[in-house]
Design a protein around this motif. Sequence first.
Motif, short mmCIF file in Angstrom:
data_model
loop_
_atom_site.label_atom_id
_atom_site.label_comp_id
_atom_site.label_asym_id
_atom_site.label_seq_id
_atom_site.Cartn_x
_atom_site.Cartn_y
_atom_site.Cartn_z
N VAL A 23 -7.14 35.74 -5.59
CA VAL A 23 -6.77 37.09 -6.10
C VAL A 23 -8.25 37.64 -6.01
N CYS A 24 -8.08 38.88 -5.34
CA CYS A 24 -9.50 39.65 -5.10
C CYS A 24 -9.09 41.31 -5.46
N ALA A 25 -9.90 42.05 -5.21
CA ALA A 25 -9.92 43.48 -5.38
C ALA A 25 -9.82 44.05 -3.91
N ALA A 26 -8.88 45.32 -4.14
CA ALA A 26 -9.12 46.09 -2.77
C ALA A 26 -10.30 47.06 -2.77
N LEU A 27 -11.15 46.82 -1.93
CA LEU A 27 -12.64 47.31 -1.97
C LEU A 27 -12.43 48.82 -1.17
N SER A 28 -11.61 48.95 -0.31
CA SER A 28 -11.64 50.04 0.57
C SER A 28 -10.25 50.87 0.75
N ASP A 29 -10.54 52.01 1.13
CA ASP A 29 -9.21 52.61 1.56
C ASP A 29 -8.25 51.76 2.41
N ASP B 26 -5.05 46.73 -6.38
CA ASP B 26 -5.37 48.06 -6.36
C ASP B 26 -5.78 48.61 -7.66
N ILE B 27 -7.02 48.38 -7.93
CA ILE B 27 -7.45 48.91 -9.04
C ILE B 27 -7.86 50.46 -9.03
N PRO B 28 -7.86 51.40 -9.87
CA PRO B 28 -7.96 52.82 -9.71
C PRO B 28 -9.43 53.00 -9.20
N PRO B 29 -9.61 53.73 -8.00
CA PRO B 29 -10.94 53.93 -7.65
C PRO B 29 -12.10 54.33 -8.63
N ALA B 30 -12.10 55.06 -9.52
CA ALA B 30 -12.84 55.44 -10.43
C ALA B 30 -13.41 54.19 -11.21
N THR B 31 -12.34 53.37 -11.62
CA THR B 31 -12.46 52.39 -12.72
C THR B 31 -13.37 51.38 -11.56
N PHE B 32 -12.92 51.15 -10.52
CA PHE B 32 -13.53 50.17 -9.71
C PHE B 32 -15.05 50.59 -9.39
N HIS B 33 -15.25 51.72 -9.15
CA HIS B 33 -16.66 52.16 -8.98
C HIS B 33 -17.47 51.90 -10.19
N ARG B 34 -17.06 52.27 -11.23
CA ARG B 34 -17.90 52.42 -12.45
C ARG B 34 -18.18 50.52 -12.75
N ALA B 35 -17.21 50.01 -12.67
CA ALA B 35 -17.14 48.49 -13.06
C ALA B 35 -18.26 47.84 -11.79
N TYR B 36 -17.84 48.17 -10.61
CA TYR B 36 -18.52 47.39 -9.51
C TYR B 36 -19.90 47.86 -9.29
N ASN B 37 -20.01 49.33 -9.19
CA ASN B 37 -21.47 49.67 -8.86
C ASN B 37 -22.21 49.93 -10.03
N SER B 38 -21.78 50.49 -11.24
CA SER B 38 -22.59 50.92 -12.36
C SER B 38 -22.98 49.56 -13.17
N TYR C 247 -15.67 48.17 -16.82
CA TYR C 247 -15.61 47.06 -16.44
C TYR C 247 -14.70 45.92 -17.27
N ARG C 248 -14.58 46.45 -18.41
CA ARG C 248 -13.37 45.51 -19.32
C ARG C 248 -12.17 45.87 -18.60
N ASP C 249 -11.86 46.97 -18.25
CA ASP C 249 -10.64 47.09 -17.55
C ASP C 249 -10.43 46.57 -16.41
N TYR C 250 -11.30 46.54 -15.49
CA TYR C 250 -11.42 46.00 -14.34
C TYR C 250 -11.22 44.20 -14.48
N LEU D 118 -16.85 39.20 -12.74
CA LEU D 118 -15.70 38.79 -13.63
C LEU D 118 -16.12 37.80 -14.79
N THR D 119 -17.19 38.11 -15.46
CA THR D 119 -17.65 37.45 -16.55
C THR D 119 -16.67 37.42 -18.03
N LEU D 120 -15.94 38.67 -17.99
CA LEU D 120 -15.10 38.62 -19.14
C LEU D 120 -13.77 38.27 -19.07
#
Length: 476
Positions: free
Chosen positions: A48-54, A82-94, A127-130, A155-157
Motif C-alpha cells: 500500500v503506497c501513495a500516488a505521488l504524481s499526476d 489518491d490522497i488530495p494533492p494539497a494534503t499530500f504536499h503538506r504532509a510529505y513536504n512540510s 500529516y494526521r489525515d495522510y 507514517l509514524t502515526l
Amino acid sequence: MNSVLVASNRGPVSFTVSDDGELTMKRGGGGLVSGLSGVVRKDGVLWVCAALSDGDRSAVRLAPGGRIDQAGYDTGPLRMLDIPPATFHRAYNSVANSTLWFVNHLLYDIPNSPNFGTRFEREWESYRDYNGAFALALAEEAGHGARVMVQDYHLTLTPAMLRAERPDLRIAHFSHTPWAPPEYFSLLPDEVAGEVLEGILGADHAGFLTDRWAQAFMDCCEALLGAEADRAGRSVTYEGRTTRIGVHSLGVDGEALWERACEPDVESHMAALREQVGDRRLIVRIDRTELSKNIVRGLISYREFLDAHPEWHGKVVHLAFAYPSRHDLPEYREYTASVQRRAQEIEDEYATEDWDPLILNVNDDYPRSLAAYRMADVLLVNPIRDGMNLVAKEGPILSPRCALVLSREAGAAAELGPHALLVNPYDISGTAAALHQALVMPEDERRMRRDKLHAAATALPPQKWLAAQLDALAEI
C-alpha cells in the motif's frame, strides 16, 4: 483479504502520463523501494503506497479500488492511495521531509529554524489525515490477524491509528532513518513529539537499522513520555502496552544486483565511461542531492586532495553522480545549485585540455550508476548522518577492488567500519587524506578489505530482513 501487508509513502512503481493521456510505468526510486521490491513481490505481499504524481493518480482512477495490479499492470499486489494533492504536499513536504527528516538527521540551522506556529499546525493536521488514509486502507485490506509492516518517518502515526481500527492485527513499524537524541527530538512541539512516539508505540514491534538508533528512540520515549524503557530486553512499556524494539540491518541481494549490473545497458555505459576517462583511477560517489548526503563537503575534500597531491593530476577522475531530490523544497534547489557551483570551481582550477578531474552528472540513470560501481577504485560515502546507506554496500559488491571511504555517522559504519576508511564527515582534511590513502592502498589489502565488505553487505539481504520482522510479529 491479505495476511501480510507493507505500507510506505513511495511504491514499487511510478507512472508518467503523456500529452495524449497514455500511461507509462517504471520502477520506483529510493533505497527502500530497491530493498523491498523483489522480496515483497515474490512473496505476494500487498503493498500500500501513495500516488505521488499526476501519472500515479491517473493510474489509481483507472484501477478498481486503487488496486493497480487489478488494472492490467504487472506490479504484484499493489494498492495506491489518491490522497488530495494539497494534503499530500503538506504532509510529505512540510512535515515529513522538512520537519521529521530534519530532526532525525540533525539538519536544522538552529539560530534560524525551526519555527512552529499556526502554519505548522495546519501542516500537522494534514500529516494526521495522510496517516489516517493509510490506516483506513490497511484496515480494509487486512485479513483477521494479519501482519502489517508500516515503513518510515512518513507514517509514524499510522500504527496507533490502525490499532484503534483493527486491534486484531499484528503491527510493525520500521524506521529507515536515524533517530535523534531526546535533546534534539524535543525541538518538536511537545504535542507533536508525543504523537510521533505514541504513534510508533501503537505497533507491537518497532524496528531500527542499528542499535544506536534504537537506543535513541528508547531514550526519547523515556525522557519525553515517561515510558519504561528496558534496554537490555529491548522493549518500551507505555500506558499498559509493551512494544518490542528490534534491530534489523538491511543488506543487499548481491546475486540479484550483480545480475542486473551485467545487462547490456550497463555494459554500454561502462564502455562509454571508460572511453571518457581512459585508464585513470576512479573515485565514485552516487547520491541524491539530499542535504544529509554531504556532497558539497565531499567535493571540497576532493579539491583539497588535488591541491595536496599534484602527483595525481591527470591520473584520477571523480565521478560524482548527484541526482536532484525534493526540488519542491527551496533548501534542496539551493543545495543542488551549490553542488554544481563547487564542481565548476574544481573544473575551472584543475582541468586541462586532456583531463577532466571531475565528471558531475545530475540526471538519474540507474544503469549508469551500476556501471560506475563496477569501475570504482574508491567509493566515497560521507553523509552527515544516515540511517544505513545502501550505496556503501552496493559498491563493494560490484567493484572487485573498491576501497570504501565511509562516514562514521552512516548506519552502515556499524557493520562496514572495520573494513572501510572511516571519516568524520565534517573533517575536510581528514576526508581528503582518506581519499589519498584509498588510492595508494596496497593491492592485497584493497582486495582483502573489499572481500570483507562484500560479505558484510550481503549478510542480511532484504529477504532475511523482512523475514526477521515477520517472525518477530508471529511470536507476539
